[in-house]
Design an enzyme around this catalytic site. Structure first.
Site, mmCIF file in Angstrom:
data_model
loop_
_atom_site.group_PDB
_atom_site.id
_atom_site.type_symbol
_atom_site.label_atom_id
_atom_site.label_comp_id
_atom_site.label_asym_id
_atom_site.label_seq_id
_atom_site.Cartn_x
_atom_site.Cartn_y
_atom_site.Cartn_z
ATOM 1 C CB SER A 103 -0.950 0.012 1.201
ATOM 2 O OG SER A 103 -2.027 -0.867 0.980
ATOM 3 C CE LYS A 106 -4.138 1.564 -0.844
ATOM 4 N NZ LYS A 106 -4.459 0.736 0.319
ATOM 5 C CB SER A 160 -4.360 1.652 3.932
ATOM 6 O OG SER A 160 -3.507 1.279 2.878
#
Length: 325
Positions: A103, A106, A160
């Site tokens: 993640s 991102k 997230s």
């Protein structure tokens, strides 16, 4: 780089600087590959117009191989600490190893939204927000609901949310594939040439990878946006928006950053500005942080593929302690 020089005459002094920087970063092999497959031509042409050369020539840390790289307290597969203001690399371990970022992906999704989007724009999200992969992190938004881009960014960065990432991607580019192209183009312009993204959230794919150094380049660009600093520095955020029937709805999202939530102690003399966590089976436990010292000087630290969460934070604490040592 020597082999490349034998084949090419650089188009300008700026290009020479760029290519020398690639060599200093250990990317001469990358340059050779670009040349062999025909991409070096466009790389050089775009750089001569000034679009890419500044990313290599101005205000960046360069890994030469002479920096501290051995620390028994850093067990993760890759890690690094960069002093943004004076462009010093204070620690590095496998900074150019291609790895799955989970993640942490991102931060690129956020960067594109900040570069191109209107944060107050209201967006009605679609079926792209339906993500059923086991273990996927979500901010729990549903098709037909209407949020601002700013709210989606909080949903992206604090809990997230993979669903928020998909919603931003479709808003920005029409579909996930086109957004991935935009991510790669943006990475390329920043000099992140060991990076390739295929989605906006970081779910595992063998063609989705980056490096600790390239994450530094991306995060360094993100920190130029005050809105990004505000978002990553928030411990929680309450989003008030409308569901698919136009009825008011509210959610509270909390940060996964344990330094901000107080679960992990920050070393004396260091202030954590915020960052992004990432965890998958393939990526292990990952974290990128922005910090500052008592003189308000910025630092960027990265840990990739720690074995577990305690090791992740133990490694990161060990690294950011080097700011004040």
């Amino acid at each position: 780089m020597t082999g490349l020089k034998k084949r090419r005459v650089f188009l300008s002094a700026a290009l020479s600087c760029m290519c020398l920087m690639m060599a200093a970063c250990g990317k001469s092999g990358q340059a050779e590959t670009l040349y062999e497959n025909g991409r070096m031509e466009s790389f050089l042409e775009e750089s001569s117009s000034g679009e890419r050369a500044p990313a290599f020539a101005n205000d960046l840390c360069v890994v030469t191989g002479a920096e501290p790289s051995s620390d028994s307290g850093v067990k993760a597969e890759a890690a690094a600490l960069f002093s943004v203001g004076d462009r010093q690399v204070l620690f590095q371990k496998n900074p150019f190893e291609r790895m799955n970022p989970a993640s942490i992906t991102k931060i690129m999704t956020a960067l594109i939204a900040l570069q191109d989007g209107d944060l107050q724009k209201e967006i009605t999200v679609g079926k792209e927000t339906v993500i059923t992969e086991a273990g996927a992190s979500l901010c729990h938004i549903n098709p037909g609901e209407t949020l601002t881009l700013e709210q989606l960014l909080y949903g992206l960065m604090l809990p997230s949310g993979n669903d928020a990432a998909a919603a931003i991607a479709v808003y920005e580019a029409g579909n996930l594939e086109a957004f991935a192209d935009k991510m790669n183009e943006t990475a390329w312009k920043l000099g992140a040439t060991d990076t390739h993204f295929v989605n906006p959230h970081g779910l595992t794919n063998p063609e989705h990878y980056t490096t600790a150094y390239d994450l530094y380049l991306i995060f360094n660009e993100c920190l130029k946006y005050p809105e990004f600093r505000t978002i990553i520095g928030s411990t929680e955020y309450e989003a008030d928006y409308k569901d698919a029937n136009g009825v008011a709805k509210s959610q509270k999202w909390e940060s996964s950053n344990q330094y901000l939530t107080g679960k992990q102690q920050t070393p004396d003399g260091v202030t954590v500005l915020g960052g992004k966590t990432g965890t998958t089976q393939a990526a292990g436990y990952c974290l990128i942080l922005g910090c500052e010292d008592d003189q308000k000087q910025d630092y960027i630290s990265v840990v990739m593929k720690a074995s577990n969460r305690p090791e992740l934070y133990g490694n990161m604490t060990n690294i950011i302690q080097k700011i004040v040592k």
